[in-house]
Design a protein around this motif. Structure first.
Motif, PDB file in Angstrom:
ATOM      1  N   UNK A 144     -27.657 -20.906 -35.436  1.00 30.77           N
ATOM      2  CA  UNK A 144     -27.271 -20.488 -35.074  1.00 30.77           C
ATOM      3  C   UNK A 144     -25.543 -21.172 -33.934  1.00 30.77           C
ATOM      4  N   UNK A 145     -24.849 -19.887 -33.998  1.00 34.91           N
ATOM      5  CA  UNK A 145     -23.633 -19.987 -33.938  1.00 34.91           C
ATOM      6  C   UNK A 145     -23.043 -19.633 -32.432  1.00 34.91           C
ATOM      7  N   UNK A 146     -21.826 -19.864 -31.624  1.00 37.53           N
ATOM      8  CA  UNK A 146     -21.635 -19.196 -30.223  1.00 37.53           C
ATOM      9  C   UNK A 146     -20.006 -19.577 -30.419  1.00 37.53           C
ATOM     10  N   UNK A 147     -20.115 -18.066 -30.354  1.00 36.17           N
ATOM     11  CA  UNK A 147     -18.450 -17.852 -30.283  1.00 36.17           C
ATOM     12  C   UNK A 147     -17.719 -17.977 -29.221  1.00 36.17           C
ATOM     13  N   UNK A 148     -18.015 -17.978 -28.422  1.00 34.41           N
ATOM     14  CA  UNK A 148     -17.518 -18.955 -26.870  1.00 34.41           C
ATOM     15  C   UNK A 148     -18.859 -19.962 -26.099  1.00 34.41           C
ATOM     16  N   UNK A 149     -17.890 -20.465 -25.237  1.00 34.48           N
ATOM     17  CA  UNK A 149     -19.068 -21.264 -24.648  1.00 34.48           C
ATOM     18  C   UNK A 149     -19.431 -20.546 -23.613  1.00 34.48           C
ATOM     19  N   UNK A 150     -18.780 -19.397 -22.845  1.00 38.20           N
ATOM     20  CA  UNK A 150     -19.650 -18.652 -21.667  1.00 38.20           C
ATOM     21  C   UNK A 150     -19.621 -19.828 -20.508  1.00 38.20           C
ATOM     22  N   UNK A 151     -20.895 -19.708 -19.527  1.00 37.62           N
ATOM     23  CA  UNK A 151     -20.698 -20.404 -18.207  1.00 37.62           C
ATOM     24  C   UNK A 151     -21.285 -22.036 -19.020  1.00 37.62           C
ATOM     25  N   UNK A 152     -22.226 -22.177 -19.706  1.00 37.72           N
ATOM     26  CA  UNK A 152     -23.320 -22.980 -20.613  1.00 37.72           C
ATOM     27  C   UNK A 152     -22.202 -24.278 -21.546  1.00 37.72           C
ATOM     28  N   UNK A 153     -21.350 -23.377 -21.923  1.00 32.29           N
ATOM     29  CA  UNK A 153     -20.397 -24.637 -23.704  1.00 32.29           C
ATOM     30  C   UNK A 153     -19.140 -25.544 -22.614  1.00 32.29           C
ATOM     31  N   UNK A 154     -18.110 -24.547 -21.801  1.00 28.88           N
ATOM     32  CA  UNK A 154     -17.205 -25.366 -21.095  1.00 28.88           C
ATOM     33  C   UNK A 154     -16.214 -25.186 -22.578  1.00 28.88           C
ATOM     34  N   UNK A 155     -15.519 -25.477 -22.266  1.00 30.93           N
ATOM     35  CA  UNK A 155     -14.298 -24.910 -22.606  1.00 30.93           C
ATOM     36  C   UNK A 155     -14.332 -25.459 -24.638  1.00 30.93           C
ATOM     37  N   UNK A 156     -14.345 -24.692 -25.297  1.00 29.17           N
ATOM     38  CA  UNK A 156     -14.238 -24.771 -26.947  1.00 29.17           C
ATOM     39  C   UNK A 156     -13.724 -25.850 -27.113  1.00 29.17           C
ATOM     40  N   UNK A 157     -13.769 -26.493 -28.574  1.00 26.82           N
ATOM     41  CA  UNK A 157     -13.698 -27.856 -28.632  1.00 26.82           C
ATOM     42  C   UNK A 157     -12.318 -27.472 -29.807  1.00 26.82           C
ATOM     43  N   UNK A 158     -12.007 -26.478 -29.979  1.00 30.08           N
ATOM     44  CA  UNK A 158     -10.078 -26.446 -30.049  1.00 30.08           C
ATOM     45  C   UNK A 158      -9.889 -25.067 -30.343  1.00 30.08           C
ATOM     46  N   UNK A 159      -9.141 -24.155 -30.759  1.00 34.83           N
ATOM     47  CA  UNK A 159      -9.010 -22.988 -31.354  1.00 34.83           C
ATOM     48  C   UNK A 159      -9.550 -22.967 -32.337  1.00 34.83           C
ATOM     49  N   UNK A 160     -10.667 -22.002 -32.234  1.00 32.80           N
ATOM     50  CA  UNK A 160     -11.259 -21.305 -33.917  1.00 32.80           C
ATOM     51  C   UNK A 160     -12.427 -22.521 -34.282  1.00 32.80           C
ATOM     52  N   UNK A 161     -12.744 -22.836 -33.400  1.00 32.44           N
ATOM     53  CA  UNK A 161     -14.054 -23.773 -33.472  1.00 32.44           C
ATOM     54  C   UNK A 161     -14.723 -22.847 -32.590  1.00 32.44           C
ATOM     55  N   UNK A 162     -16.851 -22.657 -33.393  1.00 33.70           N
ATOM     56  CA  UNK A 162     -17.514 -22.813 -32.659  1.00 33.70           C
ATOM     57  C   UNK A 162     -18.872 -23.471 -32.435  1.00 33.70           C
ATOM     58  N   UNK A 163     -19.275 -23.727 -31.725  1.00 40.03           N
ATOM     59  CA  UNK A 163     -20.622 -24.034 -31.431  1.00 40.03           C
ATOM     60  C   UNK A 163     -21.176 -23.891 -31.908  1.00 40.03           C
ATOM     61  N   UNK A 164     -22.750 -24.718 -32.561  1.00 40.29           N
ATOM     62  CA  UNK A 164     -22.876 -24.867 -33.786  1.00 40.29           C
ATOM     63  C   UNK A 164     -24.854 -25.276 -32.997  1.00 40.29           C
ATOM     64  N   UNK A 165     -25.770 -24.946 -32.704  1.00 43.80           N
ATOM     65  CA  UNK A 165     -27.052 -25.067 -32.894  1.00 43.80           C
ATOM     66  C   UNK A 165     -28.160 -25.087 -33.460  1.00 43.80           C
ATOM     67  N   UNK A 166     -28.416 -26.419 -34.650  1.00 44.44           N
ATOM     68  CA  UNK A 166     -29.308 -25.713 -36.106  1.00 44.44           C
ATOM     69  C   UNK A 166     -30.540 -27.154 -35.802  1.00 44.44           C
ATOM     70  N   UNK A 167     -31.998 -26.549 -35.656  1.00 42.64           N
ATOM     71  CA  UNK A 167     -32.473 -27.704 -36.059  1.00 42.64           C
ATOM     72  C   UNK A 167     -32.773 -28.708 -34.667  1.00 42.64           C
ATOM     73  N   UNK A 168     -32.635 -28.215 -33.511  1.00 43.22           N
ATOM     74  CA  UNK A 168     -32.268 -29.383 -32.408  1.00 43.22           C
ATOM     75  C   UNK A 168     -31.592 -30.762 -32.070  1.00 43.22           C
ATOM     76  N   UNK A 169     -30.577 -29.659 -33.082  1.00 39.73           N
ATOM     77  CA  UNK A 169     -28.582 -30.300 -33.215  1.00 39.73           C
ATOM     78  C   UNK A 169     -28.022 -30.280 -32.378  1.00 39.73           C
TER      79      UNK A 169
END
Length: 395
Positions: free
Chosen positions: A356-381
């Protein structure tokens, strides 16, 4: 004439004494009935019931207990200088606290409390607890100390057991799910391997028998689970049980509701860390909708967390579409590195593995890692991945 007078006198005498005797008998009967009533009022009411039992008398010879164990236990009791059985109401309350059973729900007077070898045996009439080892080892001092431990929770005795008989403290927690004493709990936890499935099975679940032998299910010891989670900081393989509750729900009492409880307990409140809900939602995406339909079984924290983590279904401009999308990697090397906020490699996702991937943080993830990096959730990690390595699955 004189004889007649004598006969009449004798008749009246006999009649008088007969009436007096009947009055005394009636009075005695009333007094006896009153005494019986008075005594019966002091006897706790019991009822035979078909409720589930956490003990199985068929695994123990009750006749052997009556003829061999009880007489020796009563003999030991007379040798206890520092232990006296509690009054029945307090005895009943403490049994319920330690072993989780209300003995007044059953007509039984002997309770072997475990399916396992050498269980604790509660004797309702004597208001004591015994086991066969106490009798076989002929150790009245052990018997006295153990009953002080169970019924008075004497701190000196607890520390004595912690030094010399710590396995007994572990048994109270692991076999019976007792979690009401911090010293006993910490001693038990120090002896348990939280990565051992047999240890965890015995610790976290009660085996519940319903309708005789027809159905056997596992019921999570919820209060104890909370303490285990706190003690280990969540570092034990609870995910194995969570998956099993989804794949084999009939093996558990209220599997989905129990799963919701576990996820609710496992939410890390120190945002933006991630917890157990992501593990389930990533592996079984349909469970997000299933939990929503069940109103998250009343767990408000889980409801809010799930909505923030995975977004809300669109209703209006203030409720965006779900944050997450299902994805595969797009990398000629056959794998992609997932990194932390410092850019360090955390783990790899192989070709063909869905995540699962999130393109932006909304209210949960916060600021992105840096431009063009997306947040990943995978098997509890979780971590960050460059968008060029992501191929969104359009469903």
């Amino acid at each position: 004439m004189k004889k007649n007078k004598v006969l009449i006198f004798l008749c009246f005498t006999l009649l008088f004494f007969s009436c007096k005797k009947n009055q005394e008998q009636s009075r005695n009967q009333v007094e006896s009935n009153s005494t019986i009533k008075l005594v019966s009022e002091n006897i706790p009411k019991v009822m035979d019931t078909t409720k589930k039992k956490i003990f199985d008398p068929k695994n123990e010879s009750l006749k052997d207990i009556e003829t061999s164990l009880i007489p020796v236990a009563e003999k030991f009791l007379k040798q206890c200088d520092d232990f006296k059985p509690l009054p029945y109401p307090e005895f009943r309350k403490q049994i319920q606290k330690i072993y989780g059973i209300d003995i007044d729900e059953y007509s039984s007077t002997i309770f072997p409390m475990s399916y396992r070898f050498i269980p604790d045996i509660i004797l309702k009439e004597q208001r004591i607890v015994i086991d066969e080892m106490m009798i076989e080892d002929n150790t009245p001092s052990y018997f006295c100390d153990y009953n002080n431990l169970i019924f008075y929770e004497d701190q000196k005795i607890i520390h004595k057991f912690k030094t010399k008989r710590k396995e007994d403290l572990r048994h109270l927690v692991q076999r019976y799910g007792y979690s009401g004493n911090k010293t006993i709990l910490s001693s038990a936890f120090s002896q348990i391997d939280f990565y051992s499935k047999p240890d965890l099975d015995e610790l976290l679940f009660d085996v519940v028998k319903i309708d005789g032998e027809k159905e056997v299910k596992s019921s999570l010891r919820k209060e104890l689970f909370k303490k285990v989670y706190e003690y280990t900081d969540g570092d034990f393989p609870i995910e194995t049980y969570m998956e099993d509750m989804i794949l084999n729900p009939k093996s558990y009492v209220e599997a989905d509701k129990t799963l919701a409880f576990i996820m609710n307990t496992g939410i890390d409140r120190e945002l933006p860390k991630w917890g157990l809900p992501e593990y389930i939602y990533d592996l079984f995406p349909e469970y997000l909708e299933k939990m929503e339909k069940a109103n998250y079984y009343g767990f408000e924290t889980l409801r809010e967390y799930s909505k923030i983590s995975y977004g809300n279904k669109p209703k209006d401009d203030k409720h965006p579409k779900p944050v997450y999308s299902k994805a595969l990697i797009n990398d000629p090397d056959g794998y992609t590195n997932v990194r932390n906020i410092k850019g360090e490699i955390l783990f790899k996702i192989q070709d063909g593995e869905e995540f699962m991937v999130s393109k932006d943080g909304k209210n949960r993830i916060g600021d992105s890692y840096k431009k063009d990096w997306w947040f990943v959730a995978f098997k509890g990690k979780n971590g960050w991945i460059h968008k060029s390595r992501v191929e969104i699955i359009n469903e």
